[in-house]
Design a protein around this motif. Structure first.
Motif, mmCIF file in Angstrom:
data_model
loop_
_atom_site.group_PDB
_atom_site.id
_atom_site.type_symbol
_atom_site.label_atom_id
_atom_site.label_comp_id
_atom_site.label_asym_id
_atom_site.label_seq_id
_atom_site.Cartn_x
_atom_site.Cartn_y
_atom_site.Cartn_z
ATOM 1 N N HIS A 45 12.687 -0.576 -12.659
ATOM 2 C CA HIS A 45 11.185 -1.050 -13.333
ATOM 3 C C HIS A 45 11.246 -1.886 -13.563
ATOM 4 C CE1 HIS A 45 12.993 -1.022 -17.685
ATOM 5 N NE2 HIS A 45 13.926 -0.096 -16.799
ATOM 6 N N MET A 46 9.579 -2.593 -13.408
ATOM 7 C CA MET A 46 9.735 -4.213 -13.608
ATOM 8 C C MET A 46 9.375 -4.450 -15.225
ATOM 9 S SD MET A 46 9.298 -4.681 -10.621
ATOM 10 C CE MET A 46 8.036 -5.854 -9.577
ATOM 11 N N THR A 47 8.598 -4.142 -15.938
ATOM 12 C CA THR A 47 8.733 -3.885 -17.903
ATOM 13 C C THR A 47 10.026 -4.226 -18.263
ATOM 14 O OG1 THR A 47 8.147 -2.276 -17.970
ATOM 15 C CG2 THR A 47 6.101 -4.079 -17.182
ATOM 16 N N GLY A 48 10.175 -4.199 -19.513
ATOM 17 C CA GLY A 48 11.156 -3.880 -20.457
ATOM 18 C C GLY A 48 11.326 -2.628 -21.503
ATOM 19 N N GLY A 49 10.696 -2.209 -22.177
ATOM 20 C CA GLY A 49 10.878 -0.735 -22.371
ATOM 21 C C GLY A 49 9.935 -0.145 -22.266
ATOM 22 N N ILE A 50 10.570 0.757 -21.211
ATOM 23 C CA ILE A 50 10.148 1.997 -20.801
ATOM 24 C C ILE A 50 10.273 3.363 -21.618
ATOM 25 C CG2 ILE A 50 9.472 1.231 -18.104
ATOM 26 C CD1 ILE A 50 11.801 3.536 -17.240
ATOM 27 N N GLY A 51 10.170 4.185 -21.406
ATOM 28 C CA GLY A 51 9.778 5.963 -21.959
ATOM 29 C C GLY A 51 11.200 6.522 -20.880
ATOM 30 N N TYR A 52 12.309 6.834 -21.376
ATOM 31 C CA TYR A 52 13.041 7.149 -20.765
ATOM 32 C C TYR A 52 13.154 8.210 -19.794
ATOM 33 C CZ TYR A 52 16.076 3.597 -23.158
ATOM 34 O OH TYR A 52 16.743 2.613 -23.969
ATOM 35 N N PHE A 53 12.273 8.869 -20.357
ATOM 36 C CA PHE A 53 11.673 10.171 -19.424
ATOM 37 C C PHE A 53 10.471 10.146 -18.174
ATOM 38 C CE2 PHE A 53 14.570 11.777 -22.680
ATOM 39 C CZ PHE A 53 15.536 12.403 -21.985
ATOM 40 N N ASP A 54 9.577 9.285 -18.910
ATOM 41 C CA ASP A 54 8.160 9.101 -18.395
ATOM 42 C C ASP A 54 7.837 8.448 -17.692
ATOM 43 O OD1 ASP A 54 7.160 7.166 -20.254
ATOM 44 O OD2 ASP A 54 6.374 8.959 -21.322
ATOM 45 N N HIS A 55 9.020 7.357 -17.712
ATOM 46 C CA HIS A 55 8.893 5.832 -17.229
ATOM 47 C C HIS A 55 7.765 5.022 -17.252
ATOM 48 C CE1 HIS A 55 11.268 9.003 -14.416
ATOM 49 N NE2 HIS A 55 12.309 8.454 -15.262
ATOM 50 N N GLY A 59 1.561 3.086 -21.600
ATOM 51 C CA GLY A 59 0.977 4.193 -20.659
ATOM 52 C C GLY A 59 0.807 4.056 -19.810
ATOM 53 N N ARG A 60 0.900 2.909 -19.228
ATOM 54 C CA ARG A 60 1.263 3.003 -17.134
ATOM 55 C C ARG A 60 2.694 3.052 -16.498
ATOM 56 N NH1 ARG A 60 -2.178 -2.520 -16.488
ATOM 57 N NH2 ARG A 60 -3.607 -1.138 -14.849
ATOM 58 N N LEU A 61 2.638 4.172 -15.582
ATOM 59 C CA LEU A 61 3.613 4.522 -15.137
ATOM 60 C C LEU A 61 4.693 2.856 -14.760
ATOM 61 C CD1 LEU A 61 5.199 6.348 -13.857
ATOM 62 C CD2 LEU A 61 4.246 6.252 -11.392
ATOM 63 N N ASN A 66 11.247 -0.524 -4.221
ATOM 64 C CA ASN A 66 10.706 -2.162 -3.130
ATOM 65 C C ASN A 66 9.662 -2.162 -3.710
ATOM 66 O OD1 ASN A 66 13.672 -1.933 -2.799
ATOM 67 N ND2 ASN A 66 13.372 -0.916 -1.087
ATOM 68 N N GLU A 67 9.701 -2.942 -5.082
ATOM 69 C CA GLU A 67 7.853 -2.868 -5.676
ATOM 70 C C GLU A 67 7.146 -1.905 -5.410
ATOM 71 O OE1 GLU A 67 9.480 -5.723 -3.579
ATOM 72 O OE2 GLU A 67 10.217 -6.258 -5.162
ATOM 73 N N SER A 68 7.464 -0.453 -4.944
ATOM 74 C CA SER A 68 6.183 0.374 -4.352
ATOM 75 C C SER A 68 6.129 1.652 -5.654
ATOM 76 C CB SER A 68 6.210 1.505 -3.183
ATOM 77 O OG SER A 68 5.637 0.457 -2.036
ATOM 78 N N THR A 69 4.732 1.451 -5.872
ATOM 79 C CA THR A 69 5.092 2.863 -7.320
ATOM 80 C C THR A 69 6.050 4.033 -6.986
ATOM 81 O OG1 THR A 69 3.434 1.825 -7.657
ATOM 82 C CG2 THR A 69 3.490 3.873 -8.649
ATOM 83 N N LEU A 70 6.498 4.610 -7.710
ATOM 84 C CA LEU A 70 7.065 6.536 -7.441
ATOM 85 C C LEU A 70 7.418 7.091 -8.528
ATOM 86 C CD1 LEU A 70 9.887 6.985 -5.447
ATOM 87 C CD2 LEU A 70 11.071 5.535 -6.869
ATOM 88 N N ARG A 71 6.420 7.660 -8.749
ATOM 89 C CA ARG A 71 6.764 9.007 -9.752
ATOM 90 C C ARG A 71 7.973 9.816 -9.352
ATOM 91 N NH1 ARG A 71 2.309 8.927 -12.024
ATOM 92 N NH2 ARG A 71 0.239 8.428 -11.472
ATOM 93 N N GLU A 72 9.386 9.945 -10.371
ATOM 94 C CA GLU A 72 10.258 10.314 -10.072
ATOM 95 C C GLU A 72 11.053 11.194 -11.723
ATOM 96 O OE1 GLU A 72 14.074 9.612 -8.096
ATOM 97 O OE2 GLU A 72 13.474 7.908 -9.411
ATOM 98 N N GLU A 73 11.332 12.431 -11.256
ATOM 99 C CA GLU A 73 12.290 13.319 -12.576
ATOM 100 C C GLU A 73 13.052 12.479 -12.833
ATOM 101 O OE1 GLU A 73 10.392 16.344 -13.962
ATOM 102 O OE2 GLU A 73 8.695 15.949 -13.137
#
Length: 163
Positions: A45-55, A59-61, A66-73
């Motif tokens: 992740h590129m920012t500081g604090g993210i949700g550990y499960f929803d990343h 409110g944004r993923l 490699n800087e491409s958005t990734l949806r991952e469980e």
């Protein structure tokens, strides 16, 4: 801060360079992205604090490869360690590895897998249980990375790098 030193190391073809985890050194402009700061690969992740499960952050993923958005469980602490271990196991044998692993744990929002939280049922305060579980998960994942380093015979390389 990994600033100028990492740019020197990472801009050299002498090292295989990889980032797994929290970048948090700028994402608004491409010039600040890990790939433009000398990392061949980046994940996390590129920012500081993210949700550990929803990343997500604000409110944004905020999860990428490699800087491409990734949806991952998955739980971010485990995912970051899994990536680091994969990099270690598949490292370029012709170059030393510069692997930057930056976990988001412990950072708000403090979250942990239920099985970790249950280990600390003896703590009365729920916030204390979750925090302890969060740090425990981090400790477990660092241990897995160390085992991977040992299994690949890289521990000696690390020692030589710091002499």
């Amino acid at each position: 801060y990994i600033g100028d030193w990492s740019s020197d190391v990472c801009s050299s073809d002498l090292y295989q360079t990889a980032l797994s985890g929290k970048w948090h050194l700028g994402s608004a402009k491409e010039e600040f992205w890990p790939s433009n700061r000398g990392f061949e690969t980046s994940y996390g992740h590129m920012t500081g604090g993210i949700g550990y499960f929803d990343h997500t952050a604000a409110g944004r993923l905020d999860w990428h490869r490699n800087e491409s958005t990734l949806r991952e469980e998955g739980y971010s602490t485990e995912l970051i360690a899994n990536e680091a271990i994969n990099i270690i196991k598949n490292k370029d044998q012709s170059r030393p590895l510069f692997l930057y692993v930056a976990f988001n744990a412990p950072h708000t929002p403090i979250e942990a897998p239920l099985q970790n939280i249950e280990k600390f049922s003896y703590l009365e305060d729920e916030s204390d249980r979750v925090y302890a579980a969060n740090v425990n998960a981090l400790d477990n994942e660092v241990g897995r990375i160390i085992k991977a380093i040992e299994a690949e015979g890289l521990l000696e390389e690390i020692g030589r790098a710091h002499v």
